[in-house]
Design an enzyme around this catalytic site. Structure first.
Site, PDB file in Angstrom:
ATOM      1  N   LYS A  28      -8.878   2.868   6.369  1.00  0.00           N
ATOM      2  CA  LYS A  28      -7.892   3.906   6.076  1.00  0.00           C
ATOM      3  C   LYS A  28      -8.536   5.291   6.037  1.00  0.00           C
ATOM      4  O   LYS A  28      -7.953   6.283   6.505  1.00  0.00           O
ATOM      5  CB  LYS A  28      -7.211   3.594   4.747  1.00  0.00           C
ATOM      6  CG  LYS A  28      -6.334   2.338   4.788  1.00  0.00           C
ATOM      7  CD  LYS A  28      -5.751   2.014   3.428  1.00  0.00           C
ATOM      8  CE  LYS A  28      -4.870   0.766   3.492  1.00  0.00           C
ATOM      9  NZ  LYS A  28      -4.320   0.398   2.179  1.00  0.00           N
TER      10      LYS A  28
ATOM     11  N   SER B  76       0.803  -1.224   0.000  1.00  0.00           N
ATOM     12  CA  SER B  76       0.000   0.000   0.000  1.00  0.00           C
ATOM     13  C   SER B  76       0.838   1.277   0.000  1.00  0.00           C
ATOM     14  O   SER B  76       0.339   2.346  -0.372  1.00  0.00           O
ATOM     15  CB  SER B  76      -0.940   0.007   1.203  1.00  0.00           C
ATOM     16  OG  SER B  76      -1.828  -1.083   1.140  1.00  0.00           O
TER      17      SER B  76
END
EC number: 3.4.21.53
Length: 823
Positions: A750, A707
């Protein structure tokens, strides 16, 4: 050990050769008395010793010829033992080389045609060589003389006494030996004859007797004999103890039988239930059970077996526990479901704030179950970070359905038997926890919570995950087999709800059998509502306070959320609220003055210095610092990627306890940056003359995953160009060597982490747009999203043209590579 006396004539291959004692006759042969060649008579199953008289029945033709010829002559023959007692005609190699010279005392011809001779051993001899095999064996021998021995020495006397004591002990332990044997022992005065007599009657193999005969020294011969006798004594003592114990057990059983009969009569007189009546009571209980015919037959068989077992036997309580467990299981017993869907929705909304997706799925299940009564129970798996209400949601589902509630923790379970049980033949056997909990609930259709299914372990005792496959398969669990129960049990009506923090550690086949329902973290607004509606009233009740005694403002709750509990769930929030309530409870109990209203200022006084900053975002005045978004098992987090340059030789350093995938992302980002350095206005000499260091703070925490790919690339672009990164911007996405931005997971967690940290803009892969569209609108309030396909698109959004305040000045020299010229 010893054979019966007096003499009986027996077959030569019998194991029960009978001995005759003549202690007056000792060895009187000398070498000159013997012929040069001596006829050899093989014998089986025994060894002849000097001075000992034994009868032998001769049946072989060669042996009969030998005996008749010797009896007509000097009656002297050589006797040797045969190694293989099964051979009819022994060969030379099958004979021992040490034997005993014997004199034939008497020869008798029996009516059946066999010839019996009575012989007495004289001297030991050894065979030099065989000279003849027909018509019988003959050999050249050497007479073995006995070494001179002082029979009055202390060693000799001690040995004689030990042999006599051992012999008397054997006579005492073996009742088959007649009392005359003790008289015979008392009349033996010669040490050598005592040793030979005892050796001849010793209950050992021919091989052991031959070892005694071959021992040259008389003291050594007696010592070896004593060893064999002591071993025989031990065996006789063990045999005696076993016989005594068996006899005692039989007497005890007879005594117990009479006592049980007396107890039975007394119980009948007093009206108490005996074992027979207990069995009948169990049989009557079984008549009302709604179990299948095969189970009923199995139960009756086990009950009949129980009836035949002695109630005092160790097997009785084991069998009793088994039949009682079968009766205690709720075979075909179900609670009635409440199909009032509006009421169920009201209960779910009251107990849990948010979680709309899960509530909708439960209401769908209720609706289908209302229309189709025989629907099989689904297997739901609530997946999300800790503290979001997965386990408590199962309790609310049971309340809405009006079903029994069962919770089974699977954390740390590593034994397959905990799921499927032990076979009841094992010591301490128990059924598996599945059926144990079904028994406790007294219902075949409870709501069954399998908590922490992702923390099941496997070791040498089996794989519990594989055992759960049958439990959680709607097509198989109607015939669930427990090792202890031994018959199938129907679990198809059970509503199984599993909970998990991570899907990665769940067995793939097990995960395939479950319907995964993701429960993400809560926003700040949701946490405030949960605290005001659920957590604070719960804490007040647990601490004995009334709502009129204390009031916690919404601003105070927000302060606790932002400064003291940065998490996806509300577990730590509940603990901190409990601390606030205990502060008031202490003041009430001590009758001190206190402020009934807890505000933001009083929160800091009670809880101390803030643990977390309300806004973790750092400014953009330093080049190379970029905010990324990460997913963890406890929710989303923001992380920073920092880059720095220093004068050197172009080396690369990566720190922050990064995993292999994250390191590869950094290398891919650097490779793409070098490839496109000219487009970004970066001098290639920088890569050769400056060392690059990439660091991700919180170095004690392991980090891995793809990520952070575009985050690292943006950090590198910023440090090499000394340009600012856009303020309050975070990003997440995987990078490829071609500069493509790939989608990543955990988007909702997130985003919540970004909102908690004051982030306003987020850069995502364009393929993550579908994840954003599935998230409720209120989660996205105040956020701006940029969807990108390449890292060039990322730099257009993230990298400003403005330089940082104090940009780094690169001191570059000409390349040290010299041009090459052709001649």
């Amino acid at each position: 050990m010893y054979k019966a006396l007096p003499i009986q004539l027996v077959q030569e291959d019998s194991d029960d050769l009978i001995q005759m004692i003549n202690p007056e006759q000792e060895s009187d042969l000398k070498p000159e008395d013997l012929p040069e060649e001596l006829s050899i008579l093989p014998i089986k199953n025994t060894v002849l010793f000097p001075g000992v008289v034994i009868p032998i029945t001769v049946g072989r033709q060669k042996s009969i010829k030998l005996v008749k010829k010797a009896y007509q002559g000097n009656r002297i023959i050589g006797v040797v033992a045969q190694k293989n007692s099964q051979a009819e005609e022994p060969i030379v190699d099958d004979l021992y080389r040490t034997g005993t010279v014997a004199r034939i005392i008497k020869m008798l011809v029996l009516p059946d045609g066999n010839t019996t001779i009575i012989i007495q051993g004289k001297n030991r001899f050894s065979i030099r060589e065989f000279v003849q095999e027909d018509p019988f064996l003959s050999a050249k021998i050497n007479l073995l003389t006995e070494p001179t021995l002082n029979v009055n020495s202390r060693e000799a006397k001690a040995l004689v006494q030990s042999l006599k004591d051992s012999a008397l002990k054997i006579l005492k332990l073996n009742p088959e030996i007649p009392q005359e044997a003790q008289v015979a022992l008392d009349n033996i005065s010669s040490m050598s004859f005592l040793i030979h007599f005892l050796s001849s009657n010793l209950n050992v193999d021919v091989n052991d007797k031959q070892k005694i005969l071959e021992t040259q020294n008389l003291i050594d011969r007696g010592t070896l004999l004593l060893q064999f006798m002591l071993r025989d004594i031990q065996m006789l003592e063990i045999k005696h103890e076993i016989q005594k114990k068996v006899h005692t057990d039989i007497d005890q059983q007879q005594r117990d039988y009479f006592l049980r009969q007396q107890i039975k009569v007394l119980q009948d007189e007093l009206g108490y239930d005996g074992p027979d009546k207990e069995v009948e009571k169990l049989r009557k209980r079984a008549e009302g059970k709604k179990w299948p015919k095969t189970v009923a037959e199995h139960f009756n068989k086990e009950l009949d077996k129980l009836f035949r077992i002695n109630p005092m036997a160790a097997e009785y309580p084991v069998a009793m526990n088994y039949v009682e467990f079968m009766l205690d299981l709720p075979w075909g017993e179900h609670t009635v479901d409440d199909f009032d869907l509006k009421k169920a929705k009201k209960i779910l909304d009251h107990d849990h704030f948010g979680l709309e997706k899960v509530k909708t799925r439960i209401l769908e299940y209720l609706a289908v179950l209302k229309l189709k009564k025989d629907m099989k129970g689904p297997i739901l798996c609530l997946y999300g970070p800790p503290g979001v209400g997965k386990t408590s949601l199962g309790r609310s589902i049971a309340k809405a359905l009006q079903r029994k509630y069962i919770r089974m923790s699977l954390g740390g379970v590593h034994d397959e038997a905990e799921i499927r049980g032990h076979r009841k033949t094992y010591v301490g056997a128990m059924p598996g926890k599945i059926l144990q909990n079904i028994k406790k609930s007294q219902s075949s259709n409870p709501v069954f919570i399998l908590d922490e299914i992702d923390k099941v372990k496997s070791d040498f005792r089996g794989d519990p995950s594989s055992a759960l496959l049958e439990v959680l398969d709607p097509e198989q669990n109607n015939t669930f087999g427990d090792n202890y129960l031994e018959v199938d049990y129907d679990l198809s009506k059970v509503l199984f709800i599993a909970t998990a923090n991570s899907l990665d550690t769940i067995h793939p086949a097990l995960r395939d059998r479950m319907e995964i329902i993701e429960i993400t973290g809560y926003t700040q607004e949701e946490k405030i509502e949960i605290a005001m509606k659920h957590l604070i009233p719960k804490q007040l009740k647990e601490h004995g306070l009334k709502s009129s005694q204390v009031k916690i403002t919404r601003q105070a709750v927000a302060k606790v959320i932002n400064s003291y509990t940065r998490e996806s769930g509300v577990r730590n929030l509940e603990r901190k609220l409990g601390t606030l309530v205990r502060h008031v409870a202490k003041a009430v109990a001590m009758e001190e003055e206190f402020d009934k209203t807890i505000t933001e200022e009083s929160v800091r006084k009670i809880l101390g210095i803030e643990i977390h900053d309300e806004e973790l975002y750092q400014d953009n005045e330093i080049a190379g610092v970029v905010t990324g978004l990460a997913w963890t098992q406890v929710g989303g987090e923001i992380l920073f990627v920092e880059s720095s340059l220093s004068k050197g030789k172009g080396s690369l350093t990566i720190s922050g306890q990064l995993g292999d995938v994250m390191k590869e992302s950094a290398m891919a980002a650097l490779s793409y940056l070098k490839f496109n350095a000219e487009a970004l206005g970066i001098d290639h000499r920088i890569f050769q003359q400056y060392d690059l260091h990439i660091h991700v703070p919180a170095g004690a925490v392991p980090k891995d995953g793809p990520s952070a790919g575009i985050t690292m690339f943006t950090s590198l672009a910023s440090i090499f160009t000394q340009r600012k990164v856009k303020s309050k911007l975070a990003m997440t996405g995987e990078i490829t060597l071609r500069g493509k931005v790939l989608p990543v997971g955990g988007i909702k967690e997130k985003i919540l982490a970004a909102k908690r940290s004051g982030i306003k803009e987020i850069v995502l892969s364009s393929k993550n747009r579908r994840d954003i569209e599935e998230i409720e609108k209120h989660y996205l309030k105040g956020l701006t999203f940029y969807y990108v396909d390449t890292v060039d698109d990322v730099l257009k959004v993230a990298l400003l043209k403005e330089k940082v305040k104090q940009p780094m000045t690169f001191s570059l020299t000409e390349s040290r590579l010299q041009p090459q010229y052709n001649n």
